[in-house]
Every structure is written in C-alpha cells, then in structure tokens.
Design an enzyme around this catalytic site. Structure first.
Site, mmCIF file in Angstrom:
data_model
loop_
_atom_site.group_PDB
_atom_site.id
_atom_site.type_symbol
_atom_site.label_atom_id
_atom_site.label_comp_id
_atom_site.label_asym_id
_atom_site.label_seq_id
_atom_site.Cartn_x
_atom_site.Cartn_y
_atom_site.Cartn_z
ATOM 1 N N GLU A 181 3.406 14.227 -7.295
ATOM 2 C CA GLU A 181 3.790 13.043 -8.068
ATOM 3 C C GLU A 181 4.136 11.860 -7.168
ATOM 4 O OE1 GLU A 181 4.844 10.476 -11.140
ATOM 5 O OE2 GLU A 181 3.655 12.310 -11.131
ATOM 6 N N ASP A 182 4.843 12.129 -6.048
ATOM 7 C CA ASP A 182 5.425 11.035 -5.268
ATOM 8 C C ASP A 182 4.797 10.811 -3.900
ATOM 9 O OD1 ASP A 182 7.188 10.664 -7.342
ATOM 10 O OD2 ASP A 182 8.780 11.867 -6.457
#
Length: 744
Positions: free
Chosen positions: A104-105
């Site tokens: 996600e990051d």
C-alpha cells in the site's frame, strides 16, 4: 492479590511507542528482538529465517518513512507483529504483520511479496491492501463495497481480519498525533465494526481495549469522569475487595478446589453502557468489579459455584451457566453476582484455564501449530460466525441489505433456546419462530407455517425468550413473505428471506415486463416477430447494455427501463415525436420500500397514486407489493389487514406521467363539455377517459381520466377548471370510477 490488580488497564492513546515501556527499547532492532522473544517463547521450533527476511524487507521498504508522531514508521508494523505474537499466532501471520503496509505505502508489488514469502502470505497481504484502500478513500466507511471486501477477505482466511485487528489496535493506541476529525472517524469505525468483530471471534481482551480507546476518543470528558469515579470506588473499597478475594481462595482450598482467584475491573465502556441504559448518576455506580475463578476442570467449576453461593448470597437473576450453554462465539463460563458489605455488587466468573484462554483470545486459542505454522486453519474458518458471514454475502443481492444485515449481526445481544430434542440454538435477542426456523435449515425457514413454544401455539412474530423450547410446523405450500422482514431479527433469516423474495419478484417482474412489451407493441401497431424488427431490437438490447431478453423483461418489470426506449428504433414517426421522456436505462427507482429500492411493486389501480401523494405499501401474496394512497377506500376496508402494510416512500421518480381521475360538478348548460375540454387542452393534458351524465339535481357530472406529472401538477389543473364558467366543484376521485365500471 496485589493492589494494582484492581487498577484500571493502561491502554491510553498518549502512548507513542509500544516498545518504550519494555527495557526502555527505542531502537528498531531492539523492537524486532522483542517480537522474536515473545514469538519464539511459544513456538520454539519455528523458522526464524523467514521472519528475519520479512523484517529486512519491511525495514528497507519503510526506511525513509515516519509516522505523524515523528517516530520511524517501522515501529508500527513491528507493534502489529508483536500483538500477533502475544495472541499466539503463527509465522505467516507475523510475516503479514510486518509487511501489511509495504504494498500500500511503498513501491513493492504484491506479486513480489507472494513470490518471496509464498501464496498464503501473498493472499493475506492482498486482502489487507484492498481493505486499506477502501478504508481511506471512502468517507462512508461502512459502505457496501467495504463490507463485501471484508467478508470476502476473512472468508478466504480469517488471519486477514486478525492482522487488521492488530493494525487497528496499535492505531487506536497512537491516535494522539492525528487531527481531531480523523481521530473521531477512526474511533467510530472501531466501536461500530472492529470491536464487535473481535467480540464475535471471542477475543475479549482485544474488543474491550478497542471499546475503551474509542470511548476515550469520542467522549473524552465522560471517559475522564467515569475513570475518576471508578478509581474512587477502588480506593474506598480496596480492603473489602482484597478480603473477598482472600476469603474465596481460602474457602475453595479448604474444600479441595485448587483454583486461582483474581480481581478485575470491568472495562469503562461496558460500565458506561450500563449507566446510559439505567440513566444512573456516576456516584451511584455499583457494578464495577469482577472476580475470575480459574479451576482445574469442569467439575471443579460447579463445586466452586456452590462454595461461592454458600459464602455470598447471590443476586436473583444474575446466574448464567455458559459452560453447559456456551454462547454463540463458543464462550464458556459460569456467571453470578453478589453484594459487598458496602452495598456495591461484584461479579464472579468461574471457568477452566482453557476456557479463560478462549475468553481472552477467542478463535486463535483453538489453533493447532507445528513448526510455528497453523495446521487446522480451514477447520477454524468454519466457525459459526464466519460461516454466517459467508452465507450472508452469498444470499444478499442488494448492497444496502448487506450493510443492514451486518450491523444486526454485530450489535445484537443473544438468547438461547432449544429444539424439541434439546439441542441448543443461539439467536439474537427478540428473535421469532421464523428466525429459529432459518437457524435450523433454509428450507425449514422457507416453509415455516406455524410454531409451538413450550407446547403452546404462538404467532410467527412471537418474541422468543431464553430457555424456550421451540417446535416449527412446516407446509410445502408456504413461502416467505415480505411481512416477515418487519419482525425477524437475525441477519441470516433476513438475508435468506430477502434472497427468496428477490428471486420470486424477479420472476414476477419478467412476466410483467413481457406483458407490458406486448401491450405497448399492440397499442402502437407494431409486429415484433418480423425478422427485421427482431434484428433491430436485438441490436438495441446491446446498445442498452442488456445481456438478453430476460434481463430486459426484468428491468422493465422493475420499472428500471422504459418499454418505449427499447422500441424507439422501430416506432412510427408520430409516436417517436411524442416520445417517452424516461429515456435512460439506469432509471432511479420510483418507490423506496422500507428505505431500500429494487423490490417489485405495482401501482394500485383502485386509487391510482401519483408522485407527491402520501402512500403505503400492501404485501399481496404472490403479486409483490401494491402501492396505495393512504386514503384509498379499499386499503382501509376490512379485506386488507393492517399488519400486511409496509412503509414506502417516493424515490427519485423515473416516470414522467401518472394516471389520475377527477370529478367535476357543473351546471348542465350548452357548451359545458367544450369549456372543460378547452381548459385541459390549454394545459397540454390529453384525456384518457371521459364520462358525462346528469345527476338528480339537474347538474352535469364529469368523470375524467387523464395523465399528470405529479400532485402539484394535478392541483394546478384542478384550479384552472374551477375557474371555468358554470363549474361548481372539482375533486379527485379516491378510487377509480372507470376500473369499477370494468369490474362490473
């Protein structure tokens, strides 16, 4: 027992680094070592190599990232992994805890994670990534799409939910750096979704901490006031509390029961709920302390209960035997309550060590491990709650139904009832024989025709109570009715009924759609069977993105697509110019039924409702829902029972015209028909039906059937007719004059 065992738990959102309080650890490597220490203490044969690899990948991926508080971001995934280790989860779970944010990051792809750490890890990370994307992009967090993703993800592997709970727990512990609006949103999510989910999985230590952290964020003043009140209670009663503990321990030992006894304050949010329910002042709180009595075996639990009741007089109605009658989430304990000398009450919870571990950690305490890996995951994925969630997702077609049903599943208290053979069934509080029937089997629910409770015949809407013995009578000709949705309580029963009704209504809509198409084609003089028209209409279906004729019939029957819109390419020019202004396939629903759209309904011809009228629905067996005006004479007659009425409302109306009838009383004079007709013509109203006769008083009576946009349009037209010379009164016909004539 030490005094600090009677202190409030330390789970405050000011804590920034969960590792700082342990050996003053402030380094990334030291934090990771703490994760390993906790995990390897319980899984001595686990593979450390894969954990080291996951840690190194997480460290390189998050190296330049920091949290809002300013600390290195990697402390967060390590805190998640540490919680998972404390919950006694497996190697795969810890790997996912450390890597849950890398896709996600960071720039690392999900495929790379799956290739390096295996399919299991890849699937869990994929599920977590999808949940994270939905959560932070969608302000309406409890949306149908979020719920779908959650149910699908935890249905595949419940460890997706467990990692998410550990992630949420650490986020709640460290909310202080967030802006207030975001803190409150996350706290609302927690108390309405994540805490109840942890409760349903039996994870008592997790759901209580989440509740208290959310309570502290959402109502900080009440949290502080209640905290101070409970601390005052502890200070004023500590000697009594210690004396009760010591007396219980000594008397149990004297009677040969080798049990551990320790006190525990109830979590603040549970006390706050009691205060709210009883409208109690803080200084009158009496139910704040519970003793845990941990016995070596089941027989000792009942011996301990007898000793406790001999020592302290129990409060009537407080005894509950959840060992013989486990809760729906498999929680087992004996509960009772008694009074202190001060007048305050205290609870006594008696259980075995295994029961205690399950009460604290729920589903994860039942897993079997080999070399640090779970070997009975698929078996535990079939626990009752997870199975119901999977069934609910499969049965429910309407997104709003899915959200409503999940809320019911998560928030309802439980009752325990019995089958005629003595089998225990857990149901939501307020459940009916219909809920019970569906808990036995879907087909029993579908054909439920009657019920006996404790040998006595009862109505299907009868509210069951704990301890009832329920017998269901079935009839092969009986089918679920929409009326059942007004009284069933269980999410499973609702989803099964909704699924059946939607399928039946789809069939009715298909038949209605066919009939409407044939009738409209006949009115327009069109032959739909010619090869040319068949070819044109086939292409038209493709243009409208309708897969086949059955899909079109259903859409037409549900009022989602206009018949004229389909026929437009083969309409005669004059008909095409008149047009049917409902020209979109995705038409908004005309009617909302119990707050939702998509049900099959028919506008009642006996009263002809139009947009703006006050309306009510009536469930007609085998004919969907009839929409009536609230003043309809037929609806208010004895032939239509009031209990079959349901709440309906106008949605964003898809129709451009409604049939309506009016009565005009006028003088019987030459040119009166032309006068009234001219007013209607000037208002661009075409007369559908007209009947004129003279009454006994020598006046003229007009019954006019016409089409209007809505109630406001009708009022405007009636006002213009009233201004015509010779007109005495104009009123709307409550029923239908022309329908009555045809019925004769």
């Amino acid at each position: 027992m030490e005094e600090n065992n009677f202190s409030l738990p330390v789970w405050r959102s000011e804590i920034k680094n969960p590792f700082e309080d342990e050996n003053n650890c402030q380094s990334i490597e030291g934090a990771y070592q703490q994760v390993l220490d906790v995990f390897l203490q319980r899984h001595t044969d686990a593979d450390r190599v894969i954990l080291d690899e996951a840690f190194n990948l997480a460290r390189s991926a998050h190296d330049a990232q920091h949290r809002k508080s300013g600390e290195p971001y990697l402390f967060h995934p390590l805190a998640v992994a540490k919680s998972l280790a404390e919950w006694n989860l497996d190697t795969v779970s810890l790997v996912c805890g450390m890597l849950h944010d890398v896709v996600e990051d960071t720039s690392i792809a999900q495929e790379e994670v799956a290739e390096r750490f295996g399919v299991e890890v890849g699937e869990i990370i994929e599920g977590l990534t999808k949940l994270s994307r939905l959560e932070f992009q969608d302000r309406a967090w409890l949306s149908a799409e979020n719920i779908k993703k959650l149910i699908v993800a935890m249905g595949k592997d419940v460890r997706v939910l467990l990692v998410k709970l550990a992630d949420r727990l650490h986020n709640m512990r460290t909310l202080g750096a967030m802006r207030e609006e975001k803190r409150r949103r996350i706290a609302h999510e927690t108390i309405e979704l994540y805490s109840p989910l942890a409760h349903r999985l039996g994870m008592g230590c997790v759901y209580m901490e989440l509740e208290d952290l959310a309570f502290e964020t959402l109502e900080p003043e009440n949290y502080e006031a209640l905290s101070e009140a409970i601390q005052t209670k502890v200070q004023n009663n500590i000697m009594y509390a210690k004396d009760i503990q010591l007396t219980l321990e000594n008397l149990l030992a004297a009677n040969g029961v080798k049990a551990m006894v320790f006190g525990r304050l109830k979590n603040l949010y549970s006390i706050w709920r009691i205060i709210g329910a009883q409208k109690m002042e803080l200084d009158r709180i009496s139910d704040w302390l519970t003793y845990r009595v941990i016995c070596p075996d089941r027989a000792s639990c009942y011996a301990a209960l007898g000793i406790a009741h001999a020592l302290y007089k129990p409060i009537p109605g407080s005894f509950k035997d959840h060992i013989s009658l486990p809760k729906d989430n498999n929680y087992q304990s004996i509960h009772t309550s008694a009074l202190m000398q001060t007048g305050d009450s205290f609870g006594i919870v008696i259980r075995t060590k295994e029961m205690h571990e399950y009460a604290e950690y729920g589903i994860v305490s039942r897993w079997t491990y080999k070399e640090g890996r779970i070997v009975n995951r698929h078996e535990l994925n079939q626990v009752a709650f997870l199975r119901r969630m999977a069934e609910m997702y499969t049965d429910v077609q309407d997104n709003s139904d899915l959200v409503v049903n999940l809320k019911r599943e998560l928030t309802s208290n439980q009752i325990q009832v019995f089958t005629p053979k003595g089998e225990l069934m857990n149901l939501p509080e307020g459940s009916t024989p219909v809920d019970f029937a569906y808990s036995i089997h879907t087909e029993v629910g579908h054909h439920c025709a009657g019920a006996r409770v404790n040998g006595r015949l009862v109505q299907l809407r009868y509210a069951l109570k704990s301890g009832d013995r329920v017998e269901i009578m079935t009839d092969s000709d009986r089918k679920p009715e929409r009326e059942w949705l007004t009284f069933v309580k269980s999410a499973m029963a609702r989803s099964k009924i909704q699924s059946f009704i939607r399928e039946e209504e789809r069939y009715m809509a298909i038949e209605a759609g066919k009939e409407r198409l044939i009738r409209e084609a006949s009115t327009l003089g069109l032959n739909l069977e010619t090869p040319e028209n068949k070819g044109i209409l086939g292409l038209r279906l493709e243009e409208l993105k309708l897969n086949d004729w059955e899909t079109f019939y259903a859409a037409a029957g549900f009022n989602r697509v206009s018949i004229r819109h389909l026929l437009e390419p083969i309409l005669p020019n004059e008909a095409r110019n008149q047009g049917d202004k409902t020209a979109n396939v995705d038409l908004p629903e005309t009617i909302e039924i119990d707050g939702t759209t998509g049900a099959f309904f028919i506008m009642a011809q006996c009263c002809k409702p139009i947009l703006g009228d006050e309306i009510v629905g009536y469930t007609a067996r085998g004919r969907g829902i009839n929409i009536h005006r609230t003043v309809c004479p037929r609806l208010n007659s004895s032939v239509m029972p009031a209990e079959r009425r349901i709440s309906v409302a106008w949605g964003k109306c898809a129709r451009d015209a409604f049939d309506v009838e009016i009565r005009v009383d006028a003088a019987d004079q030459l040119g009166m028909v032309a006068e009234v007709s001219n007013e209607l013509k000037q208002a661009d109203i075409s007369i559908q039906h007209l009947n004129v006769f003279t009454n006994n008083e020598g006046g003229a009576v007009f019954h006019i059937g016409m089409r209007v946009r809505d109630r406001e349009h009708l009022v405007e037209i009636m006002g213009k007719i009233r201004q015509s010379r010779g007109v005495n009164t104009v009123e709307r016909v409550r029923g239908s004059v022309f329908n009555r004539k045809r019925l004769r």
